[in-house]
Design an enzyme around this catalytic site. Structure first.
Site, PDB file in Angstrom:
ATOM      1  N   SER A 138       0.820  -1.026   0.086  1.00 19.81           N
ATOM      2  CA  SER A 138       0.088   0.113   0.164  1.00 19.81           C
ATOM      3  C   SER A 138       0.810   1.190   0.049  1.00 19.81           C
ATOM      4  O   SER A 138       2.244   0.984   0.404  1.00 19.81           O
ATOM      5  CB  SER A 138      -0.854  -0.037   1.376  1.00 19.81           C
ATOM      6  OG  SER A 138      -1.588   1.036   1.512  1.00 19.81           O
ATOM      7  N   TYR A 151      -1.497  -0.622  10.558  1.00 17.18           N
ATOM      8  CA  TYR A 151      -1.617  -1.057   9.404  1.00 17.18           C
ATOM      9  C   TYR A 151      -0.525  -0.444   8.131  1.00 17.18           C
ATOM     10  O   TYR A 151       0.217  -1.294   7.708  1.00 17.18           O
ATOM     11  CB  TYR A 151      -3.054  -0.441   8.726  1.00 17.18           C
ATOM     12  CG  TYR A 151      -3.054  -0.553   7.084  1.00 17.18           C
ATOM     13  CD1 TYR A 151      -3.474  -1.863   6.842  1.00 17.18           C
ATOM     14  CD2 TYR A 151      -3.139   0.317   6.496  1.00 17.18           C
ATOM     15  CE1 TYR A 151      -3.606  -2.251   5.483  1.00 17.18           C
ATOM     16  CE2 TYR A 151      -3.411   0.213   4.872  1.00 17.18           C
ATOM     17  CZ  TYR A 151      -3.655  -0.973   4.445  1.00 17.18           C
ATOM     18  OH  TYR A 151      -3.859  -1.345   3.064  1.00 17.18           O
TER      19      TYR A 151
HETATM   20  N1  NAP Z   1      -8.814  -0.710  -1.154  1.00 18.79           N
HETATM   21  C1  NAP Z   1      -7.667  -0.132  -0.995  1.00 18.79           C
HETATM   22  O1  NAP Z   1      -7.937   1.364  -0.987  1.00 18.79           O
HETATM   23  C2  NAP Z   1      -6.317  -0.601  -0.871  1.00 18.79           C
HETATM   24  C3  NAP Z   1      -5.214   0.275  -0.838  1.00 18.79           C
HETATM   25  C4  NAP Z   1      -3.904  -0.122  -0.650  1.00 18.79           C
HETATM   26  C5  NAP Z   1      -3.920  -1.534  -0.485  1.00 18.79           C
HETATM   27  N2  NAP Z   1      -4.705  -2.522  -0.383  1.00 18.79           N
HETATM   28  C6  NAP Z   1      -4.426  -3.935   0.043  1.00 18.79           C
HETATM   29  O2  NAP Z   1      -5.163  -4.472  -0.986  1.00 18.79           O
HETATM   30  C7  NAP Z   1      -5.326  -6.018  -0.231  1.00 18.79           C
HETATM   31  C8  NAP Z   1      -6.846  -6.385  -0.743  1.00 18.79           C
HETATM   32  O3  NAP Z   1      -7.791  -5.368  -0.036  1.00 18.79           O
HETATM   33  P1  NAP Z   1      -9.059  -5.031  -0.686  1.00 18.79           P
HETATM   34  O4  NAP Z   1      -9.081  -3.613  -0.869  1.00 18.79           O
HETATM   35  O5  NAP Z   1      -9.478  -5.844  -1.717  1.00 18.79           O
HETATM   36  O6  NAP Z   1     -10.155  -5.206   0.593  1.00 18.79           O
HETATM   37  P2  NAP Z   1     -11.500  -6.430   0.811  1.00 18.79           P
HETATM   38  O7  NAP Z   1     -12.344  -6.219  -0.283  1.00 18.79           O
HETATM   39  O8  NAP Z   1     -11.583  -6.010   2.255  1.00 18.79           O
HETATM   40  O9  NAP Z   1     -10.660  -7.756   0.640  1.00 18.79           O
HETATM   41  C9  NAP Z   1      -9.961  -8.276   1.765  1.00 18.79           C
HETATM   42  C10 NAP Z   1      -9.400  -9.628   1.420  1.00 18.79           C
HETATM   43  O10 NAP Z   1      -8.628 -10.339   2.116  1.00 18.79           O
HETATM   44  C11 NAP Z   1      -9.168 -11.556   2.747  1.00 18.79           C
HETATM   45  N3  NAP Z   1      -8.793 -11.711   3.913  1.00 18.79           N
HETATM   46  C12 NAP Z   1      -8.998 -11.090   5.226  1.00 18.79           C
HETATM   47  N4  NAP Z   1      -8.334 -11.496   6.094  1.00 18.79           N
HETATM   48  C13 NAP Z   1      -8.007 -13.153   5.830  1.00 18.79           C
HETATM   49  C14 NAP Z   1      -7.438 -14.099   6.491  1.00 18.79           C
HETATM   50  N5  NAP Z   1      -7.180 -14.145   7.777  1.00 18.79           N
HETATM   51  N6  NAP Z   1      -7.226 -15.269   5.780  1.00 18.79           N
HETATM   52  C15 NAP Z   1      -7.737 -15.368   4.532  1.00 18.79           C
HETATM   53  N7  NAP Z   1      -8.028 -14.235   3.692  1.00 18.79           N
HETATM   54  C16 NAP Z   1      -8.284 -13.065   4.328  1.00 18.79           C
HETATM   55  C17 NAP Z   1     -10.812 -11.527   2.472  1.00 18.79           C
HETATM   56  O11 NAP Z   1     -11.464 -12.582   2.550  1.00 18.79           O
HETATM   57  P3  NAP Z   1     -12.204 -13.463   3.564  1.00 18.79           P
HETATM   58  O12 NAP Z   1     -13.007 -12.341   4.277  1.00 18.79           O
HETATM   59  O13 NAP Z   1     -13.128 -14.140   2.933  1.00 18.79           O
HETATM   60  O14 NAP Z   1     -11.377 -14.069   4.243  1.00 18.79           O
HETATM   61  C18 NAP Z   1     -10.818 -10.573   1.440  1.00 18.79           C
HETATM   62  O15 NAP Z   1     -10.823 -11.359   0.161  1.00 18.79           O
HETATM   63  C19 NAP Z   1      -5.234  -5.706   1.106  1.00 18.79           C
HETATM   64  O16 NAP Z   1      -3.817  -6.327   1.607  1.00 18.79           O
HETATM   65  C20 NAP Z   1      -5.164  -4.235   1.516  1.00 18.79           C
HETATM   66  O17 NAP Z   1      -4.281  -3.909   2.271  1.00 18.79           O
HETATM   67  C21 NAP Z   1      -6.165  -1.834  -0.485  1.00 18.79           C
END
Ligand code: NAP
Length: 261
Positions: A138, A151
């Site tokens: 991120s 985070y």
């Molecule tokens: N959206 C943003 O603005 C943003 C910006 C920078 C970086 N990111 C990064 O992108 C990545 C994906 O996030 P996203 O934005 O797509 O958010 P999201 O829609 O909340 O997705 C998070 C994913 O992680 C999975 N997850 C969480 N805890 C887990 C665990 N203990 N075991 C297995 N799977 C787990 C969730 O699946 P389940 O709940 O089904 O397990 C879900 O599929 C993250 O690492 C986040 O830090 C996001």
């Protein structure tokens, strides 16, 4: 297509960025292996994929479940060509009000679980003398920000770990890509842990106005195929990265005044 017939394991594939990456790799005719906890959401994603696809209901912090998942994949496919470390949780709460259990949980999901899975997969890639590792960090891996102390710490930790892998694994023809997105339109803020460990439950403006996960996924797959080391994607957040790099005093002046936190 670079990833055609490659075996791609994606964590956090049940929603958001991981889901979009699953579709993008499937469009490249890869074999897509989906990992997450929510079985219903995994089934929904799998149903949208036409190329070979399998789902693994696995909590990445449950190390014996991760061992079983990697064992099952190797028994069936004999390889993991691409590992996408994407599963993660965010945070919304001032450091001075946040329960320590929240700090521990975030480090466990975002950092230690990622390292654990990567250590299971690295020997496979070293033996086959090829592989692509992608880690979704991120811009929070580049600078601190309000209400995201652990985070940001977890993403800084990923930066150090995977930068080291970039140096160590090149000799084995393994490319490691660090992805640093700004706001992406997903449920990350809704799922973020509040100061008491309960879900924050709100869609932040940063996410609402963020880039789409689909547009990010296209860039990630292309950057990995080209052997890039880092991908910074976003709007004002990317500009802030350069401001911090070149004029740190100005960075703190701007960020301390941010109202939307
Ligand atoms: N959206 C943003 O603005 C943003 C910006 C920078 C970086 N990111 C990064 O992108 C990545 C994906 O996030 P996203 O934005 O797509 O958010 P999201 O829609 O909340 O997705 C998070 C994913 O992680 C999975 N997850 C969480 N805890 C887990 C665990 N203990 N075991 C297995 N799977 C787990 C969730 O699946 P389940 O709940 O089904 O397990 C879900 O599929 C993250 O690492 C986040 O830090 C996001």
């Amino acid at each position: 297509m670079y990833f055609s017939n490659k075996t791609v394991l994606i964590t956090g594939a049940s929603s958001g960025i991981g889901e979009a990456l699953a579709y993008e790799f499937a469009a490249q005719n890869a074999t897509v292996l989906l990992c997450a906890r929510n079985i219903g959401e995994l089934q929904r994603v799998k149903a949208n994929i036409k190329s070979p696809c399998e789902m693994f209901v696995c909590d990445v912090t449950d190390y014996s479940a991760v061992d079983a998942m990697v064992g099952a994949i190797l028994a069936q496919y004999n390889t993991i060509d691409v590992l996408v470390n994407n599963a993660g949780i965010s945070q919304r709460g001032m450091a001075y009000e946040t329960d320590f259990s929240v700090d521990e949980r975030i480090m466990k999901v975002n950092y230690f679980a990622t390292v654990y899975l990567t250590k299971k997969v690295m020997p496979v890639m070293i033996a086959q003398q090829s592989g692509n590792i992608i880690v979704i960090s991120s811009v929070s891996g580049k600078f601190g920000f309000w209400q995201r102390s652990s985070y940001a710490a977890s993403k800084h930790a990923l930066q150090g770990y995977f930068e080291t892998l970039q140096i160590e694994l090149k000799q084995f023809n393994i490319h490691t890509l660090l992805v640093c997105p700004g706001g992406v339109k997903t449920n990350i803020s809704k799922n973020a842990l509040g100061k008491d460990g309960k879900p924050y439950g709100q869609m932040d403006d940063l996410q609402k106005k963020g880039i789409t996960p689909e547009s990010l996924a296209v860039k990630v797959v292309r950057a990995s195929a080209r052997g890039k080391r880092q991908l910074l994607v976003g709007r004002i957040e990317v500009i802030l990265y350069y401001v911090k790099k070149w004029i740190p005093a100005l960075f703190f002046k701007i960020v301390e005044k941010v109202k939307e936190r």
